[in-house]
Design an enzyme around this catalytic site. Structure first.
Site, PDB file in Angstrom:
ATOM      1  N   ARG A  63     -25.902  23.699 -65.760  1.00  0.00           N
ATOM      2  CA  ARG A  63     -25.271  23.595 -64.439  1.00  0.00           C
ATOM      3  C   ARG A  63     -23.921  22.872 -64.533  1.00  0.00           C
ATOM      4  NH1 ARG A  63     -27.318  20.099 -59.373  1.00  0.00           N
ATOM      5  NH2 ARG A  63     -25.836  20.833 -57.830  1.00  0.00           N
ATOM      6  N   HIS A  67     -20.190  24.346 -63.592  1.00  0.00           N
ATOM      7  CA  HIS A  67     -19.297  23.669 -62.652  1.00  0.00           C
ATOM      8  C   HIS A  67     -17.961  23.335 -63.316  1.00  0.00           C
ATOM      9  CE1 HIS A  67     -21.970  22.338 -59.091  1.00  0.00           C
ATOM     10  NE2 HIS A  67     -22.541  23.368 -59.704  1.00  0.00           N
ATOM     11  N   ASP A  68     -18.005  22.969 -64.595  1.00  0.00           N
ATOM     12  CA  ASP A  68     -16.774  22.648 -65.303  1.00  0.00           C
ATOM     13  C   ASP A  68     -15.873  23.876 -65.408  1.00  0.00           C
ATOM     14  OD1 ASP A  68     -15.085  20.879 -66.955  1.00  0.00           O
ATOM     15  OD2 ASP A  68     -15.600  22.272 -68.560  1.00  0.00           O
ATOM     16  N   GLY A  73     -11.068  25.578 -65.352  1.00  0.00           N
ATOM     17  CA  GLY A  73     -11.428  26.235 -66.603  1.00  0.00           C
ATOM     18  C   GLY A  73     -12.346  25.368 -67.449  1.00  0.00           C
ATOM     19  N   ASP A  75     -12.734  22.992 -69.681  1.00  0.00           N
ATOM     20  CA  ASP A  75     -11.899  21.976 -70.329  1.00  0.00           C
ATOM     21  C   ASP A  75     -12.484  20.575 -70.237  1.00  0.00           C
ATOM     22  OD1 ASP A  75     -11.570  21.415 -67.659  1.00  0.00           O
ATOM     23  OD2 ASP A  75      -9.382  21.444 -67.678  1.00  0.00           O
ATOM     24  N   SER A  77     -13.212  18.801 -67.798  1.00  0.00           N
ATOM     25  CA  SER A  77     -12.653  17.949 -66.732  1.00  0.00           C
ATOM     26  C   SER A  77     -13.739  17.348 -65.856  1.00  0.00           C
ATOM     27  CB  SER A  77     -11.656  18.737 -65.880  1.00  0.00           C
ATOM     28  OG  SER A  77     -12.230  19.945 -65.401  1.00  0.00           O
ATOM     29  N   ASN A  95     -20.751  17.839 -56.655  1.00  0.00           N
ATOM     30  CA  ASN A  95     -21.071  17.443 -58.026  1.00  0.00           C
ATOM     31  C   ASN A  95     -21.887  16.161 -58.127  1.00  0.00           C
ATOM     32  OD1 ASN A  95     -19.858  19.655 -59.186  1.00  0.00           O
ATOM     33  ND2 ASN A  95     -17.938  18.615 -59.674  1.00  0.00           N
ATOM     34  N   PRO A 165     -19.903  27.908 -55.990  1.00  0.00           N
ATOM     35  CA  PRO A 165     -20.741  28.605 -54.997  1.00  0.00           C
ATOM     36  C   PRO A 165     -21.550  27.621 -54.152  1.00  0.00           C
ATOM     37  CG  PRO A 165     -20.962  29.605 -57.174  1.00  0.00           C
ATOM     38  CD  PRO A 165     -20.204  28.334 -57.373  1.00  0.00           C
ATOM     39  N   HIS A 195     -31.232  29.764 -63.066  1.00  0.00           N
ATOM     40  CA  HIS A 195     -32.161  29.065 -62.175  1.00  0.00           C
ATOM     41  C   HIS A 195     -33.614  29.245 -62.601  1.00  0.00           C
ATOM     42  CE1 HIS A 195     -29.184  28.827 -58.524  1.00  0.00           C
ATOM     43  NE2 HIS A 195     -28.889  28.001 -59.502  1.00  0.00           N
ATOM     44  N   THR A 196     -33.833  29.903 -63.718  1.00  0.00           N
ATOM     45  CA  THR A 196     -35.192  30.002 -64.253  1.00  0.00           C
ATOM     46  C   THR A 196     -35.656  28.652 -64.794  1.00  0.00           C
ATOM     47  OG1 THR A 196     -36.640  31.335 -65.667  1.00  0.00           O
ATOM     48  CG2 THR A 196     -34.541  30.661 -66.619  1.00  0.00           C
ATOM     49  N   THR A 252     -42.621  29.280 -64.407  1.00  0.00           N
ATOM     50  CA  THR A 252     -42.393  28.672 -65.725  1.00  0.00           C
ATOM     51  C   THR A 252     -41.127  27.813 -65.649  1.00  0.00           C
ATOM     52  OG1 THR A 252     -41.198  30.677 -66.403  1.00  0.00           O
ATOM     53  CG2 THR A 252     -43.523  30.534 -67.007  1.00  0.00           C
ATOM     54  N   ASP A 257     -36.759  32.124 -69.220  1.00  0.00           N
ATOM     55  CA  ASP A 257     -37.280  33.487 -69.290  1.00  0.00           C
ATOM     56  C   ASP A 257     -36.810  34.264 -68.059  1.00  0.00           C
ATOM     57  OD1 ASP A 257     -38.862  32.524 -67.186  1.00  0.00           O
ATOM     58  OD2 ASP A 257     -40.607  32.183 -68.465  1.00  0.00           O
TER      59      ASP A 257
END
Length: 330
Positions: A63, A67-68, A73, A75, A77, A95, A165, A195-196, A252, A257
């Site tokens: 995650r 987000h980075d 880009g 990098d 940050s 964040n 998002p 998100h699995t 799971t 998966d």
């Protein structure tokens, strides 16, 4: 004639590979061959040890990496700590919920590398490699990571909004955001499969389980028993406990998966943006394909992750190689 036919078949296969497996000519798989030849082994050892200590590390790192890359880009940050004169990305509202274990694995890997290869390996490359290793250790696919990224010189919380998002976005808005980063709808569906593993906080899905609209108390696209079970963990109150979370994948939760997609077909998607992927005609077929075959999910996920890791990279003389991932040099 047979040789010509075989040659044509080979060229067709290669052209398919070149079109569908994105690459960045500025990055190289053997970038550290002479300067830090054991870079991957060192990072792998750190990642595997951290995952043993905290199984949520894989989801957290994935995650944070996402987000980075979506802001400034890939990098690193997002790893910068705020100072009096600068509120960094890490402290933007969206964040604040990024897991500490995810940050920790990147910082640990950097410290280990600085002992053996001081000033050589960028935090941005560490994030790309460690995230790959953690996904693989959790049961997911493995891919080769091209290296040579440099660390960014800008990290501002004010630049985060609009680039990540949101759970209340429409699918059209989400598709548009991904497109602006060079990612297709198929890439979006594949990356959503992250998100699995992992979890979400109550505030991110409570609008689905309480007073959804004038007609339905619970989102009708959601499995009603599942929704009612979530109410036990996330009671309706003015003050939510920020430490309470729900698993993104109820089947799971710590295994990488394709059950995330299988769950969507049963109405077990936790976030509204998850369930929308099955409901919308632009993404439904992709969800079904990945639900039916883990190999299909892994294939598309790898392509999407390589594309993601190439967004806005700094190379050559751009950026720097930080001595400490949490602060700029200087």
């Amino acid at each position: 004639m047979a040789f010509v036919t075989s040659l044509i078949s080979l060229l067709v296969a290669l052209s398919f590979f070149l079109v569908f497996i994105p690459c960045n000519a500025r990055l190289k798989h053997d970038f550290y061959k002479k300067t830090c030849p054991n870079v991957e082994k060192i990072i792998y050892n750190v990642a595997s040890q951290k995952l043993l200590e905290a199984p949520v590390t894989a989801a957290g790192a994935l995650r944070i990496f996402f987000h980075d890359c979506f802001v400034e880009g890939c990098d690193a940050s997002v790893l910068i700590a705020s100072r009096e004169t600068n509120k960094a990305e890490r402290d933007s509202e969206i964040n604040l919920s990024l897991p500490g274990d995810g940050y920790d694995v990147f910082f640990r890997a950097k410290r280990a590398l600085e002992l053996l290869c001081p000033g050589i390996v960028s935090c941005a490359d560490i994030m790309a490699i460690a995230t790959r290793d953690l996904v693989h250790l959790a049961g997911g696919p493995r891919w080769e990571v091209a290296k040579g990224r440099r660390d960014g010189l800008i990290s501002k919380a004010s630049r985060v909004e609009g680039n990540i998002p949101q759970v209340n976005q429409t699918i059209s808005q989400t598709i548009s955001l991904f497109k602006s980063k060079g990612l297709s709808s198929l890439d979006m569906v594949a990356l959503s499969g992250g998100h699995t593993i992992g979890f979400s906080h109550c505030k991110e899905f409570m609008p689905r389980i309480y007073r959804y609209n004038k007609t339905h108390d619970i989102d009708p696209t959601m499995n009603q028993d599942f929704a009612r079970s979530l109410r036990g963990s996330c009671p309706k109150s003015k003050k939510l406990d920020p430490t309470v979370v729900a698993l993104n994948d109820v089947s799971t939760p710590f295994v990488f998966d394709n059950f995330y997609y299988k769950n969507l077909k049963k109405g077990l998607g936790l976030l509204a943006t998850d369930q929308m992927l099955l409901l919308d005609s632009r993404t439904r077929a992709y969800v079904k394909r990945m639900a039916d075959a883990k190999t299909a999910f892994f294939k598309h996920f790898v392509v999407a992750m390589i594309k993601l890791s190439n967004i806005g990279v700094k190379t050559g003389k751009d950026g720097e190689i930080r001595r400490d991932c949490g602060s700029f040099n200087g």
